[in-house]
Design an enzyme around this catalytic site. Sequence first.
Site, PDB file in Angstrom:
ATOM      1  N   ASP A 155      -3.681  -6.073   4.020  1.00  0.00           N
ATOM      2  CA  ASP A 155      -3.291  -4.874   3.390  1.00  0.00           C
ATOM      3  C   ASP A 155      -3.419  -3.823   4.427  1.00  0.00           C
ATOM      4  O   ASP A 155      -4.589  -3.255   4.998  1.00  0.00           O
ATOM      5  CB  ASP A 155      -4.812  -4.558   2.438  1.00  0.00           C
ATOM      6  CG  ASP A 155      -4.544  -5.370   1.326  1.00  0.00           C
ATOM      7  OD1 ASP A 155      -4.119  -6.336   1.187  1.00  0.00           O
ATOM      8  OD2 ASP A 155      -5.176  -4.901   0.192  1.00  0.00           O
ATOM      9  N   LYS A 218       0.989  -1.074  -2.513  1.00  0.00           N
ATOM     10  CA  LYS A 218      -0.300  -0.598  -2.920  1.00  0.00           C
ATOM     11  C   LYS A 218      -0.250   1.011  -2.948  1.00  0.00           C
ATOM     12  O   LYS A 218      -0.306   1.489  -2.151  1.00  0.00           O
ATOM     13  CB  LYS A 218      -1.487  -1.409  -2.115  1.00  0.00           C
ATOM     14  CG  LYS A 218      -2.713  -1.118  -2.494  1.00  0.00           C
ATOM     15  CD  LYS A 218      -3.738  -1.856  -1.652  1.00  0.00           C
ATOM     16  CE  LYS A 218      -5.198  -1.319  -1.515  1.00  0.00           C
ATOM     17  NZ  LYS A 218      -5.833  -2.265  -0.644  1.00  0.00           N
ATOM     18  N   LYS A 254      -0.030  -3.097  -6.695  1.00  0.00           N
ATOM     19  CA  LYS A 254      -1.644  -3.192  -6.577  1.00  0.00           C
ATOM     20  C   LYS A 254      -1.931  -1.654  -6.619  1.00  0.00           C
ATOM     21  O   LYS A 254      -1.940  -0.768  -5.701  1.00  0.00           O
ATOM     22  CB  LYS A 254      -1.946  -3.727  -5.388  1.00  0.00           C
ATOM     23  CG  LYS A 254      -3.358  -3.779  -5.066  1.00  0.00           C
ATOM     24  CD  LYS A 254      -4.162  -4.780  -3.952  1.00  0.00           C
ATOM     25  CE  LYS A 254      -5.483  -4.303  -3.791  1.00  0.00           C
ATOM     26  NZ  LYS A 254      -6.172  -5.083  -2.581  1.00  0.00           N
TER      27      LYS A 254
END
Length: 318
Positions: A155, A218, A254
Amino acid sequence: MSAHQRGTELDLSWISKIQVNQPAVLRRAEQIQARRPVKKEWQAAWLLKAVTFIDLTTLSGDDTSSNIQRLCYKAKYPIREDLLKALNMHDKGITTAAVCVYPACVCDAVKALKAAGCDIPVASVATGFPAGQTHLKTRLEEIRLAVEDGASEIDVVINRTLVLTGQWEALYDEIRQFRKACGEAHLKTILATGELGSLTNVYKASMIAMMAGSDFIKTSTGKETVNATFPVAIVMLRAIRDFFWKTGNKIGFKPAGGIRSAKDSLAWLSLIKEELGDEWLKPELFRIGASTLLADIERQIYHHVTGRYAAYHDLPMS
């Protein structure tokens, strides 16, 4: 997760035309939030589904190896066995989608999951999380080290300055380098939408991240003052849909930060179902980044099964 996507050429002509209709987005967000949630056994079924989308996360300065072990155990056994038996779901292999930790904790997480005998992936934040304000060389090295230690998902955070100053080519190039450093690991790109200034910038940053080869986009690090919100999510989901229509590539989504209640999780599942359809409702294309959400979901399932709310000592902590 399936093989990661390779990205596309940078298409600035597409980016320059974008203008987000903010009032329309806000109206759509209000509509979603006003929906009545599902009840009873339908709610229990959706909550169990929500568990399988969670990236169970700990990103604290005081993380220790015992914290990480406990997190990993909870990822494998997210809901108490007797509650799952009561719902006849004890043999369905329900686990969280991944565990998400700092790079220095990846080894501990990999070891703990191996000891628990499960293959839940380890996701690591990287690239100077949460601000992304370290040298590019350092950020790339951080990705490589996390992958070496066993992280199969990374991430990354983008450099928000590049978005705020409209340096789209530089942003594309940086994310391309992140993609390369990930090797076979999946790349989840955190846009930190609360710091991007406008919904139009959120759309453009989403599109650049996908063109550059991100497997997921995300919303947030969870450390900004504004994290996952519905207006931002709608813009990102429309970008994912547009990218799919143009390229045929399905990119995951996400939301993270501030998703704490079971009721919240149901609203997010509903949003994905309406905006992208059932094919996105699987862990390969949808995750929820959360640290405290699972406890509330388990509490609601306990209530569904027993008819009363659990005391804190009734449910094992994560």
